[in-house]
Design a protein around this motif. Sequence first.
Motif, PDB file in Angstrom:
ATOM      1  N   GLN A   6       0.846  -1.192   0.000  1.00 40.44           N
ATOM      2  CA  GLN A   6       0.000   0.000   0.000  1.00 40.44           C
ATOM      3  C   GLN A   6       0.882   1.244   0.000  1.00 40.44           C
ATOM      4  N   HIS A   7       0.330   2.361  -0.532  1.00 38.43           N
ATOM      5  CA  HIS A   7       1.144   3.553  -0.765  1.00 38.43           C
ATOM      6  C   HIS A   7       0.364   4.817  -0.405  1.00 38.43           C
ATOM      7  N   GLY A   8       1.115   5.925  -0.138  1.00 41.77           N
ATOM      8  CA  GLY A   8       0.481   7.232  -0.017  1.00 41.77           C
ATOM      9  C   GLY A   8       0.063   7.675  -1.411  1.00 41.77           C
ATOM     10  N   ASN A   9      -0.942   8.552  -1.497  1.00 47.28           N
ATOM     11  CA  ASN A   9      -1.454   9.022  -2.791  1.00 47.28           C
ATOM     12  C   ASN A   9      -1.573   7.876  -3.797  1.00 47.28           C
ATOM     13  N   PRO A  10      -2.381   6.882  -3.463  1.00 50.27           N
ATOM     14  CA  PRO A  10      -2.415   5.672  -4.291  1.00 50.27           C
ATOM     15  C   PRO A  10      -2.943   5.922  -5.700  1.00 50.27           C
ATOM     16  N   THR A  11      -2.355   5.253  -6.635  1.00 49.64           N
ATOM     17  CA  THR A  11      -2.793   5.358  -8.029  1.00 49.64           C
ATOM     18  C   THR A  11      -3.976   4.411  -8.251  1.00 49.64           C
ATOM     19  N   PRO A  12      -4.846   4.725  -9.221  1.00 49.43           N
ATOM     20  CA  PRO A  12      -6.007   3.843  -9.424  1.00 49.43           C
ATOM     21  C   PRO A  12      -5.573   2.458  -9.912  1.00 49.43           C
ATOM     22  N   GLN A  13      -6.232   1.459  -9.387  1.00 51.59           N
ATOM     23  CA  GLN A  13      -5.930   0.082  -9.796  1.00 51.59           C
ATOM     24  C   GLN A  13      -7.179  -0.500 -10.443  1.00 51.59           C
ATOM     25  N   LEU A  14      -7.036  -0.907 -11.692  1.00 52.33           N
ATOM     26  CA  LEU A  14      -8.172  -1.498 -12.409  1.00 52.33           C
ATOM     27  C   LEU A  14      -8.029  -3.004 -12.437  1.00 52.33           C
ATOM     28  N   ILE A  15      -9.151  -3.669 -12.320  1.00 56.81           N
ATOM     29  CA  ILE A  15      -9.091  -5.123 -12.420  1.00 56.81           C
ATOM     30  C   ILE A  15     -10.175  -5.586 -13.384  1.00 56.81           C
ATOM     31  N   LYS A  16      -9.848  -6.598 -14.184  1.00 56.93           N
ATOM     32  CA  LYS A  16     -10.815  -7.060 -15.191  1.00 56.93           C
ATOM     33  C   LYS A  16     -11.300  -8.464 -14.871  1.00 56.93           C
ATOM     34  N   PHE A  17     -12.593  -8.647 -15.016  1.00 50.00           N
ATOM     35  CA  PHE A  17     -13.185  -9.984 -14.841  1.00 50.00           C
ATOM     36  C   PHE A  17     -12.876 -10.852 -16.059  1.00 50.00           C
ATOM     37  N   LYS A  18     -13.049 -12.133 -15.890  1.00 48.06           N
ATOM     38  CA  LYS A  18     -12.944 -13.076 -17.009  1.00 48.06           C
ATOM     39  C   LYS A  18     -14.142 -14.022 -16.980  1.00 48.06           C
TER      40      LYS A  18
END
Length: 734
Positions: free
Chosen positions: A671-683
């Motif tokens: 985990q991080h400060g000012n986190p960047t967006p994380q996208l996840i894709k279904f299958k």
Amino acid sequence: MGITVNNNLFTIHTKNTTYQMKADDKGFLLHTYYGKRTDDTDYSYLIDMKDRGFSGNVPQSNGDRTYSLDYIPQEFPVLGTGDYRVNCLQADLGSGVKDCLLVFDSYKVLKGKYALEGLPALFAKEDENVETLEIVLRDYYEEFYVRLLYGVFEETDVITRAVILENKTDKDINISRIMSTCLDINKSGMDMIHFYGRHAGEREMERTPLFHGITEIRSTRGASGHQQNPFVILAEKNTDEDMGECYGFSLLYSGGFNIQAEVDQTHQTRLVMGIDDSDFSWELKAGESFTTPEVCISYSDSGLAKLSHNYHNAFLNNLIRSTWKDRQRPVLINNWEATYFDFTYDKLIKIAEEASELGLDMLVLDDGWFGKRDSDYSGLGDWYVNEEKLGCSLKELAERVNDMGLMFGIWFEPEMISEDSDLYRSHPDWAMVVPGREPIRGRSQLVLDMTREDVLEYIKKRLFAIMDSANIQYIKWDMNRSLAAVYSAKLPGNRQGEVRHRYVLGLYSVLEALLERYPDLLLEGCSGGGGRFDAGMLYYSPQIWCSDNTDAIDRLKIQHGTSFAYPMSTVSAHVSVCPNHQNFRVTPFKTRGICAMQGTFGYELDLSKMTDEEKDMAKEQVRTFKQHYRLFQFGDYYRITSPVENREYTAWEYAAKDGKEACLSVVFTDQHGNPTPQLIKFKGLLPEKEYRVLRDNEEVGRYTGAALMNGGIILPVPKENYDSCQFYASVEQI
Ligand code: GLA
């Protein structure tokens, strides 16, 4: 039609793959093709015949120096033919030299699937279209026959192979190496994916390029072991989860094994797989035969996920026999990490009461209930209930537990013996110890000689007596050391090389007898956690304790590696206490639940010591698991990210086979400060359908399958170390 034969050209088609071999005009069985489904063309035109120098020529080549088995792809290469690559057979037919020369003899095509006596093997389901091809080779000079068996499972895209050696000569034949399979592939530059590890750290995926030379994966332990697994993949460089070519090889065997991949001088790749031959020998007397363990091979042209699905489907449909395969597995509480050896009647009852409150289904009494067994220094072999310690008989305990609405299960380690036991005092020769030498101990215990009938009879007698004494619905079958100083008093000195394989046959015969007598018994395999997690054991036990490491984060890698070959419903996983007993890590209770739900779910902690908040969460976890158990047990499993490659989070998904629902779990590992967006894709969803998506039971929106698979969804920001979340997407609930 799965198998077609045309002029000694054997073409096998499954739904998406083709496998081909040819007995050529000289009598040698060539391997001509394995890969994406194609037509019945004779692919031997692809073999580039040239005089390469220093490559031997068999007598049948009649002076043609371009005909050498040293580079011709073959189905079953043997030592001594001028082929210097790794081979499948070393047999001394009487000359003292381990050479033979196998030529084509005959073939048969049979309906249904062959079986192997005394060994696990895939079987055809009722009404399933499965065929067997048997090709018989014979030594050019002697009445020594090699029967190559192929089982063709069209629907699941897997092919099984096994070999039977038959000595029809009038003399003894000595076998020092016999592999179950060989695959020659006419290219190089591939990677090998294999699964290495250690106790409490099993089956971590490793991907390494093959080089010119031999890459070897082996267990010499007499068991498949924690350190390597009898499953490997050969993959093209660019192959990933979703695209690219790959070949899988799984050995249905729980003993030591040997896998060798060799890239040769002409840039071809050969893989052989079978019983560990480092200390193997087998005296095949006149008239006798020898059967190898089975190998299950598969091919995918669309990545690793498809290859895993082939194995998962084949193992679930055609390997696991247990009546529990399709039944909802009990959510169990195991007392090992709760009490270790230090349990009492009261402690067990308290745990059981709590389990019943939380909605669990079964109490498993682990090690320590028999003989004099308050530590791991004594008692193994004395399978008599220690009623003094238990405070009652096993029958009474089981009844009390049953009265609370729970099933009852118990731990056994039948293959072992403690020196401090009545069994050892009366039968010291039942333990494997080399005469005149001190034993090699492991966990301070010795191994029983499972090659002996009297030993097997004793084990069965005690197992059955305990089983008959109480209402036991589950057994955890453990094996807590590797074999060493392998010796059987029943075999002469020159046949000690047979002991390891005979041990495995002895083990399988007891498991067979146990299941024949108690067909509804739920058997869970175990060997110091996942030290014998192989397709051989799955034939008997529909689930296996995956690791003694119960830390949720370490388990991410262990379960990820295990998922390549083995269906997740076979992966036994429990929620345990924090700080974790193996690595002292602290993880949220929620995350521990999500990780345990990746497999066959249960608990392994003192439930009576949980906080009220934890109890509420446990109730919720049990409810979620039971609600979605069909998805977890029968859905298609996808590795969404790899814990080996992705440092931010690990994600996996189950999608129903009809695509109408899916559960996607995410565990944050950084985990991080000012986190960047994380996208996840279904299958695995239906693109045109609309899904209602819940995250931890709260609706987050309604999206099409296309959006969820191509656009994805944004992950929440982790709120604590090792935070996690679970998405559930469904068409039905809209
Ligand atoms: C092995 C198992 C554990 C536990 C102990 C008992 O290590 O993997 O789960 O059953 O034995 O001794």
